[in-house]
Design a protein around this motif. Structure first.
Motif, PDB file in Angstrom:
ATOM      1  N   GLY A  42     -38.716  62.472 -28.503  1.00  0.00           N
ATOM      2  CA  GLY A  42     -39.635  61.345 -28.350  1.00  0.00           C
ATOM      3  C   GLY A  42     -40.835  61.646 -27.476  1.00  0.00           C
ATOM      4  N   ARG A  43     -40.785  62.726 -26.703  1.00  0.00           N
ATOM      5  CA  ARG A  43     -41.877  63.027 -25.780  1.00  0.00           C
ATOM      6  C   ARG A  43     -43.179  63.399 -26.477  1.00  0.00           C
ATOM      7  N   PRO A  44     -43.181  64.226 -27.553  1.00  0.00           N
ATOM      8  CA  PRO A  44     -44.458  64.557 -28.212  1.00  0.00           C
ATOM      9  C   PRO A  44     -45.193  63.326 -28.731  1.00  0.00           C
ATOM     10  N   TYR A  45     -44.446  62.345 -29.257  1.00  0.00           N
ATOM     11  CA  TYR A  45     -45.076  61.110 -29.741  1.00  0.00           C
ATOM     12  C   TYR A  45     -45.750  60.375 -28.593  1.00  0.00           C
ATOM     13  N   ALA A  46     -45.021  60.233 -27.469  1.00  0.00           N
ATOM     14  CA  ALA A  46     -45.594  59.529 -26.316  1.00  0.00           C
ATOM     15  C   ALA A  46     -46.821  60.252 -25.775  1.00  0.00           C
ATOM     16  N   ILE A  47     -46.770  61.583 -25.748  1.00  0.00           N
ATOM     17  CA  ILE A  47     -47.913  62.354 -25.245  1.00  0.00           C
ATOM     18  C   ILE A  47     -49.142  62.158 -26.135  1.00  0.00           C
ATOM     19  N   LYS A  48     -48.936  62.216 -27.461  1.00  0.00           N
ATOM     20  CA  LYS A  48     -50.060  62.078 -28.382  1.00  0.00           C
ATOM     21  C   LYS A  48     -50.650  60.668 -28.339  1.00  0.00           C
ATOM     22  N   VAL A 231     -57.713  48.476 -32.941  1.00  0.00           N
ATOM     23  CA  VAL A 231     -56.998  49.741 -32.826  1.00  0.00           C
ATOM     24  C   VAL A 231     -56.472  49.937 -31.404  1.00  0.00           C
ATOM     25  N   ILE A 232     -57.324  49.663 -30.413  1.00  0.00           N
ATOM     26  CA  ILE A 232     -56.920  49.828 -29.011  1.00  0.00           C
ATOM     27  C   ILE A 232     -55.798  48.860 -28.659  1.00  0.00           C
ATOM     28  N   ASP A 233     -55.914  47.596 -29.112  1.00  0.00           N
ATOM     29  CA  ASP A 233     -54.871  46.606 -28.833  1.00  0.00           C
ATOM     30  C   ASP A 233     -53.520  47.053 -29.382  1.00  0.00           C
ATOM     31  N   ASP A 234     -53.511  47.481 -30.634  1.00  0.00           N
ATOM     32  CA  ASP A 234     -52.264  47.888 -31.264  1.00  0.00           C
ATOM     33  C   ASP A 234     -51.727  49.175 -30.639  1.00  0.00           C
ATOM     34  N   LEU A 235     -52.629  50.090 -30.307  1.00  0.00           N
ATOM     35  CA  LEU A 235     -52.205  51.381 -29.768  1.00  0.00           C
ATOM     36  C   LEU A 235     -51.589  51.236 -28.383  1.00  0.00           C
ATOM     37  N   LEU A 236     -52.196  50.419 -27.526  1.00  0.00           N
ATOM     38  CA  LEU A 236     -51.652  50.230 -26.179  1.00  0.00           C
ATOM     39  C   LEU A 236     -50.318  49.502 -26.217  1.00  0.00           C
ATOM     40  N   LEU A 237     -50.164  48.580 -27.172  1.00  0.00           N
ATOM     41  CA  LEU A 237     -48.873  47.913 -27.321  1.00  0.00           C
ATOM     42  C   LEU A 237     -47.807  48.921 -27.718  1.00  0.00           C
ATOM     43  N   ARG A 238     -48.131  49.797 -28.664  1.00  0.00           N
ATOM     44  CA  ARG A 238     -47.179  50.837 -29.078  1.00  0.00           C
ATOM     45  C   ARG A 238     -46.896  51.797 -27.924  1.00  0.00           C
ATOM     46  N   TYR A 239     -47.907  52.042 -27.107  1.00  0.00           N
ATOM     47  CA  TYR A 239     -47.721  52.948 -25.969  1.00  0.00           C
ATOM     48  C   TYR A 239     -46.730  52.357 -24.964  1.00  0.00           C
ATOM     49  N   VAL A 240     -46.873  51.069 -24.650  1.00  0.00           N
ATOM     50  CA  VAL A 240     -45.972  50.418 -23.701  1.00  0.00           C
ATOM     51  C   VAL A 240     -44.557  50.367 -24.267  1.00  0.00           C
ATOM     52  N   GLU A 241     -44.442  50.046 -25.557  1.00  0.00           N
ATOM     53  CA  GLU A 241     -43.120  50.040 -26.184  1.00  0.00           C
ATOM     54  C   GLU A 241     -42.514  51.442 -26.177  1.00  0.00           C
ATOM     55  N   GLY A 242     -43.361  52.455 -26.378  1.00  0.00           N
ATOM     56  CA  GLY A 242     -42.885  53.835 -26.330  1.00  0.00           C
ATOM     57  C   GLY A 242     -42.383  54.225 -24.955  1.00  0.00           C
ATOM     58  N   LEU A 243     -43.034  53.701 -23.897  1.00  0.00           N
ATOM     59  CA  LEU A 243     -42.581  53.975 -22.538  1.00  0.00           C
ATOM     60  C   LEU A 243     -41.182  53.413 -22.299  1.00  0.00           C
ATOM     61  N   VAL A 244     -40.957  52.191 -22.768  1.00  0.00           N
ATOM     62  CA  VAL A 244     -39.634  51.582 -22.601  1.00  0.00           C
ATOM     63  C   VAL A 244     -38.593  52.338 -23.417  1.00  0.00           C
ATOM     64  N   TYR A 245     -38.953  52.719 -24.635  1.00  0.00           N
ATOM     65  CA  TYR A 245     -38.041  53.508 -25.473  1.00  0.00           C
ATOM     66  C   TYR A 245     -37.693  54.831 -24.789  1.00  0.00           C
ATOM     67  N   GLN A 246     -38.707  55.493 -24.231  1.00  0.00           N
ATOM     68  CA  GLN A 246     -38.471  56.764 -23.549  1.00  0.00           C
ATOM     69  C   GLN A 246     -37.592  56.564 -22.319  1.00  0.00           C
ATOM     70  N   ALA A 247     -37.793  55.439 -21.609  1.00  0.00           N
ATOM     71  CA  ALA A 247     -36.973  55.156 -20.432  1.00  0.00           C
ATOM     72  C   ALA A 247     -35.499  54.987 -20.818  1.00  0.00           C
ATOM     73  N   VAL A 248     -35.251  54.272 -21.915  1.00  0.00           N
ATOM     74  CA  VAL A 248     -33.874  54.081 -22.379  1.00  0.00           C
ATOM     75  C   VAL A 248     -33.279  55.406 -22.840  1.00  0.00           C
ATOM     76  N   ALA A 249     -34.082  56.229 -23.537  1.00  0.00           N
ATOM     77  CA  ALA A 249     -33.601  57.537 -23.982  1.00  0.00           C
ATOM     78  C   ALA A 249     -33.279  58.430 -22.789  1.00  0.00           C
TER      79      ALA A 249
END
Length: 303
Positions: A42-48, A231-249
């Motif tokens: 999951g880290r490469p997705y979060a980094i990109k 695009v920015i609105d949707d991307l930042l939302l996905r970024y925050v959700e990705g952070l929580v997903y990464q935290a759980v992982a």
């Protein structure tokens, strides 16, 4: 002979316990490898996503997403507590709940209201006993994080931040360092730092820290569809959700590692106890045999 029978029963009981802990150690070792692979995948997705979002914000500095807006005064905060659903994983849950309790008391001393989201049964039980304000929860997460289930729980905190009900959102989780080490971390989720730092690069970061932020040497330009704001609105939302997903992982990888180490320690201790009991058993049995021989010899001499 009653003493010998009691010791033999104890030895059998400890042997059965060791079989269980050894089996749990092997299961945790198998799950640990899968959890670590899932965490690293999951880290490469979060980094990109972080790189693209940072470049977009640099290209459009005039637009400030609500997730980036700093509040002048912190009156209320939200905390997302990530723990495991099961125990027998050493001090993993104890460490993160102890850190969360310390931050909770610090917020109370400053007159800041705190509302919690619990991800994991152990955290839910802790927050319930503590009598905190619980706005959402999600338990029985399984062995693999499910983003669809996590979104429902964290959306409450995200919506409250956008609506101004809370002035910051924090994430309390265990950061996976290696198999033998897991660090409890209390990181700020919202508002996002200007450089979109990676909160998992260094354990417990202060608000606004930018360590690990992507550095661009070139100018970036994108073709937007439908427009840059969407695009920015949707991307930042996905970024925050990705952070929580990464935290759980990260927490799941930490859980399996901690459980494997704890079960190995339990198996080793059981083996040591079995050896000690076996020595006591042999000594007791030898003493009983010696006593019987002495009685036989004494009886023969008397005759």
């Amino acid at each position: 002979m009653a003493g010998i029978k009691e010791i033999r029963t104890k030895i059998k009981s400890v042997q059965n316990t060791r079989k269980i802990t050894k089996a749990m150690e092997m299961v945790a070792a198998s799950k640990m490898r899968k959890a670590q692979e899932r965490m690293r995948a999951g880290r490469p997705y979060a980094i990109k996503v972080r790189d693209i979002a940072a470049n977009l914000m640099q290209a459009h500095p005039e637009y400030r997403h609500p997730y980036l807006l700093e509040r002048n005064e912190i009156k209320s905060v939200g905390v997302v507590l990530v723990t495991t659903d099961k125990g027998l994983c050493g001090g993993l849950n104890t460490n993160i709940t102890r850190l969360t309790l310390a931050r909770y008391k610090a917020f109370q001393e400053q007159g800041v209201n705190v509302q919690f989201t619990a991800l994991g049964n152990k955290g839910l039980s802790f927050l319930t006993r503590l009598g905190t304000t619980l706005v959402s929860q999600e338990t029985q997460l399984g062995d693999a994080p499910n983003l669809e289930r996590l979104i429902g729980a964290i959306k409450v905190q995200l919506d409250d931040f956008v609506a101004g009900k809370v002035d910051a959102v924090y994430l309390a989780t265990n950061r996976f360092v290696n198999t033998m080490k897991q660090e409890p971390s209390f990181i700020r989720l919202l508002p996002l730092p200007s450089g979109l730092a990676d909160p998992f690069q260094s354990g417990d970061q202060e608000p606004g820290a930018t360590e690990g932020a992507p550095k661009s040497e070139y100018g970036w330009d994108y073709i937007y569809e439908p427009d840059a704001k969407s695009v920015i609105d949707d991307l930042l939302l996905r970024y925050v959700e990705g952070l929580v997903y990464q935290a759980v992982a990260e927490n799941m990888a930490s859980e399996q590692s901690a459980r494997m180490v704890a079960m190995k320690a339990a198996s080793d201790n059981a083996k040591k106890i079995i050896g000690d009991l076996q020595l006591v058993y042999n000594k007791t049995r030898q003493a009983a045999i010696t006593k019987e021989l002495s009685e036989i010899v004494g009886g023969a001499a008397a005759v």
